[in-house]
Design a protein around this motif. Sequence first.
Motif, PDB file in Angstrom:
ATOM      1  N   ARG A  63      -6.287   5.077  -0.691  1.00 17.65           N
ATOM      2  CA  ARG A  63      -7.401   6.463  -0.785  1.00 17.65           C
ATOM      3  C   ARG A  63      -8.627   5.686  -1.761  1.00 17.65           C
ATOM      4  N   PHE A  64      -7.846   4.503  -3.270  1.00 14.21           N
ATOM      5  CA  PHE A  64      -8.700   3.926  -3.972  1.00 14.21           C
ATOM      6  C   PHE A  64      -9.607   3.132  -2.550  1.00 14.21           C
ATOM      7  N   ARG A  65      -9.582   2.567  -1.983  1.00 15.66           N
ATOM      8  CA  ARG A  65     -10.521   1.167  -1.376  1.00 15.66           C
ATOM      9  C   ARG A  65     -11.362   2.455  -0.355  1.00 15.66           C
ATOM     10  N   VAL A  66     -11.405   3.980  -0.054  1.00 14.32           N
ATOM     11  CA  VAL A  66     -12.326   4.352   0.484  1.00 14.32           C
ATOM     12  C   VAL A  66     -13.206   5.074  -0.151  1.00 14.32           C
ATOM     13  N   GLY A  67     -12.751   4.534  -1.505  1.00 14.36           N
ATOM     14  CA  GLY A  67     -14.111   5.492  -2.656  1.00 14.36           C
ATOM     15  C   GLY A  67     -13.278   7.195  -3.283  1.00 14.36           C
ATOM     16  N   GLU A  68     -12.435   7.721  -2.331  1.00 13.88           N
ATOM     17  CA  GLU A  68     -12.137   8.747  -2.785  1.00 13.88           C
ATOM     18  C   GLU A  68     -10.991   9.013  -3.833  1.00 13.88           C
ATOM     19  N   ILE A  69     -10.719   8.334  -4.735  1.00 11.87           N
ATOM     20  CA  ILE A  69     -10.022   7.925  -6.349  1.00 11.87           C
ATOM     21  C   ILE A  69     -10.828   6.669  -7.243  1.00 11.87           C
ATOM     22  N   THR A  70     -10.327   6.959  -8.426  1.00 13.30           N
ATOM     23  CA  THR A  70     -10.544   5.809  -9.265  1.00 13.30           C
ATOM     24  C   THR A  70      -9.749   4.638  -9.371  1.00 13.30           C
ATOM     25  N   ARG A  71      -9.597   3.658 -10.223  1.00 11.45           N
ATOM     26  CA  ARG A  71      -8.724   2.675 -10.479  1.00 11.45           C
ATOM     27  C   ARG A  71      -7.447   3.687 -11.418  1.00 11.45           C
ATOM     28  N   THR A  72      -8.134   3.998 -12.449  1.00  9.99           N
ATOM     29  CA  THR A  72      -7.286   5.590 -13.044  1.00  9.99           C
ATOM     30  C   THR A  72      -6.110   5.376 -12.460  1.00  9.99           C
ATOM     31  N   ASP A  73      -6.615   6.527 -11.416  1.00  5.36           N
ATOM     32  CA  ASP A  73      -5.365   7.152 -10.147  1.00  5.36           C
ATOM     33  C   ASP A  73      -4.625   5.777  -9.805  1.00  5.36           C
ATOM     34  N   VAL A  74      -4.616   4.946  -9.444  1.00  3.93           N
ATOM     35  CA  VAL A  74      -3.861   3.687  -9.064  1.00  3.93           C
ATOM     36  C   VAL A  74      -3.385   3.351 -10.289  1.00  3.93           C
ATOM     37  N   ALA A  75      -3.433   2.951 -11.254  1.00  2.00           N
ATOM     38  CA  ALA A  75      -2.574   2.783 -12.558  1.00  2.00           C
ATOM     39  C   ALA A  75      -1.580   3.624 -13.040  1.00  2.00           C
ATOM     40  N   GLN A  76      -1.868   4.551 -13.303  1.00  2.00           N
ATOM     41  CA  GLN A  76      -1.296   5.906 -13.377  1.00  2.00           C
ATOM     42  C   GLN A  76       0.281   6.035 -12.016  1.00  2.00           C
ATOM     43  N   ALA A  77      -0.477   6.268 -10.843  1.00  2.00           N
ATOM     44  CA  ALA A  77       0.940   5.332  -9.903  1.00  2.00           C
ATOM     45  C   ALA A  77       1.833   4.251  -9.510  1.00  2.00           C
ATOM     46  N   GLU A  78       0.590   3.162 -10.051  1.00  2.00           N
ATOM     47  CA  GLU A  78       1.678   2.335 -10.607  1.00  2.00           C
ATOM     48  C   GLU A  78       2.746   2.240 -11.924  1.00  2.00           C
ATOM     49  N   SER A  79       2.396   3.202 -13.110  1.00  2.00           N
ATOM     50  CA  SER A  79       2.793   2.999 -13.940  1.00  2.00           C
ATOM     51  C   SER A  79       4.104   4.338 -13.586  1.00  2.00           C
ATOM     52  N   ARG A  80       4.418   5.104 -12.609  1.00  2.00           N
ATOM     53  CA  ARG A  80       5.255   5.929 -12.070  1.00  2.00           C
ATOM     54  C   ARG A  80       5.787   4.980 -11.478  1.00  2.00           C
ATOM     55  N   LEU A  81       5.799   4.298 -10.606  1.00  2.00           N
ATOM     56  CA  LEU A  81       6.682   3.800 -10.243  1.00  2.00           C
ATOM     57  C   LEU A  81       7.462   2.724 -10.406  1.00  2.00           C
ATOM     58  N   ALA A  82       6.809   1.797 -11.857  1.00  2.00           N
ATOM     59  CA  ALA A  82       7.751   1.056 -12.746  1.00  2.00           C
ATOM     60  C   ALA A  82       9.270   1.875 -12.986  1.00  2.00           C
ATOM     61  N   GLY A  83       8.671   2.962 -13.344  1.00  2.69           N
ATOM     62  CA  GLY A  83       9.185   3.955 -14.453  1.00  2.69           C
ATOM     63  C   GLY A  83      10.648   3.876 -13.589  1.00  2.69           C
ATOM     64  N   ALA A  84      10.582   4.470 -12.241  1.00  2.00           N
ATOM     65  CA  ALA A  84      10.609   4.745 -11.294  1.00  2.00           C
ATOM     66  C   ALA A  84      12.332   3.877 -10.767  1.00  2.00           C
ATOM     67  N   ARG A  85      11.495   2.488 -11.258  1.00  2.26           N
ATOM     68  CA  ARG A  85      12.982   1.346 -10.674  1.00  2.26           C
ATOM     69  C   ARG A  85      13.615   1.021 -11.634  1.00  2.26           C
ATOM     70  N   SER A  86      12.622   1.505 -13.237  1.00  6.98           N
ATOM     71  CA  SER A  86      13.327   1.520 -14.349  1.00  6.98           C
ATOM     72  C   SER A  86      14.808   2.102 -14.441  1.00  6.98           C
ATOM     73  N   GLN A  87      14.605   3.369 -13.913  1.00 11.27           N
ATOM     74  CA  GLN A  87      15.568   4.494 -14.501  1.00 11.27           C
ATOM     75  C   GLN A  87      16.823   3.903 -13.011  1.00 11.27           C
ATOM     76  N   ARG A  88      16.162   3.310 -11.991  1.00  6.42           N
ATOM     77  CA  ARG A  88      17.417   3.356 -10.462  1.00  6.42           C
ATOM     78  C   ARG A  88      17.937   2.357 -11.275  1.00  6.42           C
ATOM     79  N   ALA A  89      17.671   1.523 -11.731  1.00  6.76           N
ATOM     80  CA  ALA A  89      18.375   0.052 -12.282  1.00  6.76           C
ATOM     81  C   ALA A  89      19.177   0.401 -13.651  1.00  6.76           C
ATOM     82  N   ARG A  90      18.782   1.526 -14.396  1.00  9.59           N
ATOM     83  CA  ARG A  90      20.371   2.157 -14.798  1.00  9.59           C
ATOM     84  C   ARG A  90      20.831   3.385 -14.328  1.00  9.59           C
TER      85      ARG A  90
END
Length: 477
Positions: free
Chosen positions: A190-217
């Motif tokens: 959606r960011f590539r087609v201009g529907e959302i901003t880079r902030t939305d991508v960063a929020q999704a990346e942050s949540r994914l990193a946190g999920a990986r941390s929780q999975r490792a724990r």
Amino acid sequence: MNSTRPFSVLTAALLAPIALVAQAPQARAQTLADALAQAYANNPTLLAARAQLRAVDENVPQALAGWRPTVSITNSFGYLDGRIRTLSQGVDPTDPQRQVGVTNRNDRTIATNTVVVTQPIFRGGRTVASTRRAENQVLAQRARLLATEQQVMQDTVTAYVAVIRDQELLRLNINNEQVLTEQLRATNERFRVGEITRTDVAQAESRLAGARSQRARAEGDLQISRATFLRLVGLPPGQLLAPQPLRVPFRNAQEAALAAAANNPNVVAALFDEAGARDNVNIQSSALLPQLSVSTQAGRNDNQVLNHSRQTFAQVTANLTVPLYQGGAEYSAVRQARQSAQQARQTVDDQRRAVVQQATQAWEQLQSSKAQVDSVRAQIRAAEIALDGVQREAIVGSRTTLDVLNAEQELLNARTSLVQALSTVVSQSYALAATIGRLTAGDLGLAVDPYDMRAYYNEVRNRWAGLGDYSGVAERR
């Protein structure tokens, strides 16, 4: 988003709790009953407690020895280099009237052989009091063995449930990581087609990193739970079937507390300890009373006075000892024993209060966990509906990526809470059974050869001699 049902078997099990019996084994799966049976047979803590009981059993034959005679044989053998000097007259030919000292050698081999048999008649009541105290010590130790058995059973249940809980939590975290990975992929599109901003991508990346941390724990927590299971059971966990909670025959916390105060093994052990402490007062008082015994002695002395001589003797004596004053230590020991008896009485009250608190706590935690299960189920249903709505609204642009991520996180948290609440229900139902003394192998109906706490005691109680290891009799049915 993928939707899964956490701890599904336990959820169904809560709808049909059973009494104090273990679950029947199923093919190619390890049940809680299997794990408990394995722990009952092989847990080192429980095996050590059984050995400790057998050691305490030996206090009884040691006390009964006060009734029995003692027999001793004393033998001595040696060589005597003796000289006998006498005054003799007429030894000197020049002066027949003169007395001259004459030394004669009296070298000889000497030997002494003595047999002494002593039979106690009255020891001031020490033997009777010591036997009663030893019996109470045995009964107290049997109660402690039951307490240890229950603790091992409870720890095994906790470890078993923990493995299942951590498996479910790991599965939820893996599923959440997969969902967030797909979410990040869609967000980048959606960011590539201009529907959302880079902030939305960063929020999704942050949540994914946190999920990986929780999975490792979660993976680490699972390995810890598996190691605890291995320590208690002696075997690594395989495919575990979710257990059912126990149903205890109580309607409220007060009934559970009363049953715990009467039946908890720690309370029973404290009661017998108090009885033993009272017996110890009589043991110490026996030092102030007369002692009566009969001794029989027979022996032979060879060459004690002269060479080639023998003296034989036999005697029977009655020995009466009446203590008058021995420095005062005996009086102090009596006073000390009385204070120890008072301490034991207070320990009984302390144990009763402790088990009442434990029973009340287990009951309340069980009830609150059941209520939490119902509430969390409703929360999950509402969170699933909310997430579906937020995802649809995000497609048309009325919701942001953060709103979707928050809704997904809320649903994950609710499912995690359900898994934890279900595991608490099972663990606390067994903990409640332990507080009232109903978590033994017999109460659970385990398919094991029961350990006979009386077998070793019966084997050694009246033994007058023997160095053999009779511990095997307790394992035979």
